[in-house]
Design a protein around this motif. Structure first.
Motif, mmCIF file in Angstrom:
data_model
loop_
_atom_site.group_PDB
_atom_site.id
_atom_site.type_symbol
_atom_site.label_atom_id
_atom_site.label_comp_id
_atom_site.label_asym_id
_atom_site.label_seq_id
_atom_site.Cartn_x
_atom_site.Cartn_y
_atom_site.Cartn_z
ATOM 1 N N ALA A 17 1.408 -1.618 16.391
ATOM 2 C CA ALA A 17 1.633 -3.060 16.368
ATOM 3 C C ALA A 17 0.746 -3.671 15.291
ATOM 4 O O ALA A 17 -0.343 -3.169 15.006
ATOM 5 C CB ALA A 17 1.300 -3.667 17.726
ATOM 6 N N PHE A 18 1.203 -4.743 14.686
ATOM 7 C CA PHE A 18 0.410 -5.469 13.700
ATOM 8 C C PHE A 18 -0.030 -6.797 14.324
ATOM 9 O O PHE A 18 0.786 -7.531 14.878
ATOM 10 C CB PHE A 18 1.215 -5.727 12.434
ATOM 11 N N ILE A 19 -1.315 -7.069 14.211
ATOM 12 C CA ILE A 19 -1.906 -8.260 14.820
ATOM 13 C C ILE A 19 -2.404 -9.182 13.713
ATOM 14 O O ILE A 19 -3.264 -8.794 12.909
ATOM 15 C CB ILE A 19 -3.078 -7.866 15.740
ATOM 16 N N LEU A 20 -1.868 -10.392 13.650
ATOM 17 C CA LEU A 20 -2.296 -11.374 12.655
ATOM 18 C C LEU A 20 -3.326 -12.294 13.308
ATOM 19 O O LEU A 20 -2.999 -13.049 14.226
ATOM 20 C CB LEU A 20 -1.112 -12.193 12.146
ATOM 21 N N HIS A 21 -4.547 -12.211 12.840
ATOM 22 C CA HIS A 21 -5.640 -12.980 13.423
ATOM 23 C C HIS A 21 -5.737 -14.350 12.735
ATOM 24 O O HIS A 21 -6.023 -14.442 11.551
ATOM 25 C CB HIS A 21 -6.954 -12.218 13.259
ATOM 26 N N THR A 22 -5.465 -15.389 13.465
ATOM 27 C CA THR A 22 -5.542 -16.790 13.001
ATOM 28 C C THR A 22 -4.899 -17.002 11.627
ATOM 29 O O THR A 22 -5.552 -17.512 10.703
ATOM 30 C CB THR A 22 -6.996 -17.292 12.988
ATOM 31 N N PRO A 23 -3.634 -16.642 11.477
ATOM 32 C CA PRO A 23 -2.979 -16.900 10.195
ATOM 33 C C PRO A 23 -2.791 -18.400 9.981
ATOM 34 O O PRO A 23 -2.614 -19.156 10.929
ATOM 35 C CB PRO A 23 -1.630 -16.190 10.348
ATOM 36 N N GLN A 24 -2.821 -18.822 8.739
ATOM 37 C CA GLN A 24 -2.739 -20.239 8.429
ATOM 38 C C GLN A 24 -1.320 -20.684 8.094
ATOM 39 O O GLN A 24 -0.823 -21.651 8.673
ATOM 40 C CB GLN A 24 -3.680 -20.567 7.259
ATOM 41 N N GLY A 26 2.696 -20.643 7.838
ATOM 42 C CA GLY A 26 3.888 -20.097 8.469
ATOM 43 C C GLY A 26 4.659 -19.182 7.538
ATOM 44 O O GLY A 26 5.255 -18.189 7.961
ATOM 45 N N GLU A 27 4.634 -19.511 6.241
ATOM 46 C CA GLU A 27 5.333 -18.673 5.274
ATOM 47 C C GLU A 27 4.803 -17.243 5.281
ATOM 48 O O GLU A 27 5.573 -16.281 5.151
ATOM 49 C CB GLU A 27 5.190 -19.255 3.862
ATOM 50 N N ASN A 28 3.483 -17.098 5.425
ATOM 51 C CA ASN A 28 2.913 -15.753 5.440
ATOM 52 C C ASN A 28 3.274 -14.999 6.714
ATOM 53 O O ASN A 28 3.486 -13.779 6.690
ATOM 54 C CB ASN A 28 1.393 -15.824 5.283
ATOM 55 N N ILE A 29 3.347 -15.704 7.811
ATOM 56 C CA ILE A 29 3.772 -15.053 9.063
ATOM 57 C C ILE A 29 5.211 -14.570 8.920
ATOM 58 O O ILE A 29 5.557 -13.450 9.293
ATOM 59 C CB ILE A 29 3.634 -16.017 10.251
ATOM 60 N N ASP A 48 -3.351 -17.156 17.604
ATOM 61 C CA ASP A 48 -3.783 -18.532 17.318
ATOM 62 C C ASP A 48 -3.383 -19.016 15.924
ATOM 63 O O ASP A 48 -4.240 -19.352 15.093
ATOM 64 C CB ASP A 48 -5.302 -18.630 17.487
ATOM 65 N N PRO A 49 -2.082 -19.102 15.651
ATOM 66 C CA PRO A 49 -1.657 -19.591 14.336
ATOM 67 C C PRO A 49 -2.083 -21.041 14.116
ATOM 68 O O PRO A 49 -1.934 -21.879 15.006
ATOM 69 C CB PRO A 49 -0.130 -19.459 14.389
ATOM 70 N N ARG A 50 -2.596 -21.326 12.953
ATOM 71 C CA ARG A 50 -3.170 -22.648 12.685
ATOM 72 C C ARG A 50 -2.173 -23.789 12.868
ATOM 73 O O ARG A 50 -2.517 -24.856 13.414
ATOM 74 C CB ARG A 50 -3.707 -22.695 11.254
ATOM 75 N N ASP A 51 -0.939 -23.575 12.426
ATOM 76 C CA ASP A 51 0.052 -24.653 12.432
ATOM 77 C C ASP A 51 0.948 -24.637 13.645
ATOM 78 O O ASP A 51 2.017 -25.249 13.660
ATOM 79 C CB ASP A 51 0.887 -24.588 11.154
ATOM 80 N N TRP A 53 3.110 -22.969 17.087
ATOM 81 C CA TRP A 53 4.247 -22.057 17.265
ATOM 82 C C TRP A 53 5.244 -22.659 18.222
ATOM 83 O O TRP A 53 4.824 -23.293 19.188
ATOM 84 C CB TRP A 53 3.741 -20.716 17.814
ATOM 85 N N PRO A 54 6.546 -22.513 17.981
ATOM 86 C CA PRO A 54 7.222 -21.870 16.852
ATOM 87 C C PRO A 54 6.948 -22.593 15.534
ATOM 88 O O PRO A 54 6.535 -23.746 15.524
ATOM 89 C CB PRO A 54 8.702 -21.949 17.225
ATOM 90 N N ASN A 55 7.232 -21.905 14.431
ATOM 91 C CA ASN A 55 6.948 -22.440 13.112
ATOM 92 C C ASN A 55 8.198 -22.311 12.240
ATOM 93 O O ASN A 55 8.655 -21.208 11.965
ATOM 94 C CB ASN A 55 5.774 -21.680 12.485
ATOM 95 N N ASP A 56 8.744 -23.460 11.831
ATOM 96 C CA ASP A 56 9.991 -23.450 11.065
ATOM 97 C C ASP A 56 9.854 -22.704 9.743
ATOM 98 O O ASP A 56 10.779 -22.013 9.300
ATOM 99 C CB ASP A 56 10.459 -24.876 10.799
ATOM 100 N N LYS A 57 8.696 -22.840 9.094
ATOM 101 C CA LYS A 57 8.500 -22.166 7.806
ATOM 102 C C LYS A 57 8.451 -20.651 7.987
ATOM 103 O O LYS A 57 8.933 -19.895 7.126
ATOM 104 C CB LYS A 57 7.233 -22.678 7.132
ATOM 105 N N ALA A 58 7.883 -20.214 9.089
ATOM 106 C CA ALA A 58 7.868 -18.775 9.373
ATOM 107 C C ALA A 58 9.281 -18.264 9.604
ATOM 108 O O ALA A 58 9.660 -17.189 9.116
ATOM 109 C CB ALA A 58 7.001 -18.489 10.592
#
Length: 257
Positions: A17-24, A26-29, A48-51, A53-58
């Motif tokens: 599994a890949f764990i994204l720690h506090t990504p900022q 949405g595009e990167n997610i 804990d995504p900064r912007d 969730w859900p995130n339209d840009k993601a």
């Protein structure tokens, strides 16, 4: 918000599994989910995504990747990692910790063995601003670092994920649809092609002086052999030689031979 895991996730995992720690961003997610889908890595945990969730840009950036649809979102590191038995931390900075430091290839080899033994493996990636915090690195069994230029070592989040994802799939054979569409030509077919080509070259006066003909033939045949011609290529080339010698359509000439 925590999304439910898929049936595949519940019944047995065959990849880390890949764990994204506090990504900022949405595009990167979304880009991370997209490349994970490209390489067949189904499980993404977003911590804990900064912007929010859900995130339209993601969603837009994921280009429809099913990985994003099945992502699990947590808001505490302990919740994101509680069921893993082996964790890897990706970082480009020395942390002063007594931990094994591995290349992506070395780490993937370990992951394969661990998963085969029934372990639950996760790879942590830090946020865009400052990477993984020491708290997360401390929880890892080993560190993964990439051979980036030390004067410019910060990788885009999705790029870092792409490197690990690629290594995970690198040992697999190319897809079946990339297999040759035609068999390698037999020596019998090549010999006929050689004779056809050499006949037309002889007729056109190519072999001059005559004393050098054997060497010139040898050089031509060696060049053709190196090409590992397929049956289709031999047929195409013989058709091209015929067209050059006789022409086609209105340009066709009549030869006595």
């Amino acid at each position: 918000m925590t999304r439910t895991m898929t049936d595949q996730d519940q019944t047995g995992r065959t990849a880390p599994a890949f764990i994204l720690h506090t990504p900022q961003l949405g595009e990167n997610i979304g880009a991370a989910a997209r490349v994970m889908g490209n390489f067949g890595l189904p499980e993404l945990v977003v911590l804990d995504p900064r912007d929010g969730w859900p995130n339209d840009k993601a969603i837009t950036m994921s280009a429809g990747s099913p990985v994003l649809d099945n992502a699990r979102v947590e808001y505490r590191l302990a919740d994101a990692t509680h069921d893993f038995t082996r964790l890897y931390a990706t970082t480009a900075r020395p942390r002063g910790m007594e931990k094994p430091v591995l290349t992506a290839r070395q780490a993937v080899a370990e992951m394969r063995a661990a998963i085969a033994a029934g372990e639950r493996v996760g790879v942590m990636f830090g946020g865009e601003k400052s990477g993984l915090p020491n708290e997360a690195v401390t929880m890892a069994d080993a560190i993964i670092t990439l051979p980036v230029d030390r004067s410019f070592s910060s990788l885009n989040l999705a790029q870092a994920i792409a490197v690990i994802a690629y290594e995970w799939k690198a040992e697999e054979a190319p897809p079946a649809e990339f297999e040759p569409v035609s068999d390698i030509a037999k020596r019998e077919d090549l010999e006929r092609m050689f004779e056809h080509f050499e006949y037309e070259l002889e007729r056109a006066g190519f072999f001059y002086p005559p004393s050098k003909t054997p060497l010139m033939v040898q050089n031509l045949r060696n060049a053709f052999i190196r090409g590992r011609w397929t049956e289709q290529e031999v047929r195409t080339f013989r058709g091209a030689v015929k067209a050059l010698a006789l022409g086609r359509g209105k340009a066709r000439v009549v030869r006595e031979d």
